[in-house]
Design a protein around this motif. Structure first.
Motif, short mmCIF file in Angstrom:
data_model
loop_
_atom_site.label_atom_id
_atom_site.label_comp_id
_atom_site.label_asym_id
_atom_site.label_seq_id
_atom_site.Cartn_x
_atom_site.Cartn_y
_atom_site.Cartn_z
N UNK A 67 3.12 -21.68 19.53
CA UNK A 67 2.93 -23.02 18.99
C UNK A 67 1.87 -23.80 19.76
N UNK A 68 1.23 -24.69 19.03
CA UNK A 68 0.31 -25.65 19.62
C UNK A 68 1.03 -27.00 19.60
N UNK A 69 0.99 -27.72 20.70
CA UNK A 69 1.68 -29.01 20.80
C UNK A 69 0.65 -30.10 21.05
N UNK A 70 0.67 -31.12 20.16
CA UNK A 70 -0.26 -32.24 20.29
C UNK A 70 0.53 -33.54 20.29
N UNK A 71 0.26 -34.45 21.22
CA UNK A 71 0.94 -35.75 21.18
C UNK A 71 0.46 -36.57 19.98
N UNK A 113 8.87 -40.55 21.88
CA UNK A 113 7.57 -39.89 21.91
C UNK A 113 7.57 -38.84 20.80
N UNK A 114 6.46 -38.72 20.11
CA UNK A 114 6.34 -37.78 19.01
C UNK A 114 5.22 -36.80 19.28
N UNK A 115 5.47 -35.55 18.89
CA UNK A 115 4.50 -34.48 19.08
C UNK A 115 4.42 -33.65 17.80
N UNK A 116 3.24 -33.18 17.48
CA UNK A 116 3.08 -32.23 16.38
C UNK A 116 3.18 -30.84 16.98
N UNK A 160 13.83 -33.63 7.63
CA UNK A 160 14.97 -32.80 8.04
C UNK A 160 15.10 -32.81 9.55
N UNK A 161 16.34 -32.75 10.02
CA UNK A 161 16.59 -32.55 11.45
C UNK A 161 16.92 -31.07 11.59
N UNK A 197 3.37 -20.36 11.15
CA UNK A 197 3.99 -20.47 9.82
C UNK A 197 4.11 -21.89 9.28
N UNK A 198 4.29 -22.86 10.14
CA UNK A 198 4.57 -24.21 9.66
C UNK A 198 4.26 -25.25 10.73
N UNK A 199 4.46 -26.50 10.39
CA UNK A 199 4.26 -27.61 11.31
C UNK A 199 5.52 -28.46 11.37
N UNK A 200 5.90 -28.89 12.56
CA UNK A 200 7.05 -29.75 12.77
C UNK A 200 6.60 -31.00 13.53
N UNK A 201 7.41 -32.03 13.45
CA UNK A 201 7.24 -33.19 14.31
C UNK A 201 8.41 -33.19 15.27
N UNK A 202 8.12 -33.18 16.54
CA UNK A 202 9.12 -33.17 17.60
C UNK A 202 9.27 -34.59 18.11
N UNK A 203 10.50 -35.09 18.16
CA UNK A 203 10.75 -36.42 18.70
C UNK A 203 11.47 -36.24 20.04
#
Length: 84
Positions: free
Chosen positions: A16-20, A29-32, A76-77, A37-43
């Motif tokens: 994975x690539x993690x971008x703030x 704080x949120x990260x992409x 979705x969580x 395969x897909x993209x998520x938003x991490x909180x």
């Protein structure tokens, strides 16, 4: 803030690539998180939000569940990790 160890683990195990993402003045704080395969938003929660999550009183989770139960589109969580 996300630790370097966690970033390294997510990056290597999930490829994975993690971008703030932009902040909104809160302690959240949120990260992409982009995988092949897909993209998520991490909180990531800090301060009183993190305390509420640990105590089981973080209101946004039951609100999301109620909205989703009534077919109102909400993110979705996929996972909750209280220990991070």
């Amino acid at each position: 803030m996300l630790s370097n160890d966690l970033i390294h683990t997510l990056s290597t195990e999930l490829s994975a690539k993690i971008e703030p993402l932009a902040t909104d003045g809160s302690t959240r704080r949120f990260f992409r998180l982009t995988t092949p395969d897909t993209t998520y938003v991490l909180m990531y929660l800090e301060g009183s939000d993190a305390d509420a999550l640990h105590k089981g009183t973080y209101d946004w989770i039951p609100i999301q569940q109620q909205l989703a139960a009534h077919s109102i589109p909400v993110p979705n969580i996929h996972s909750i990790h209280k220990e991070l």
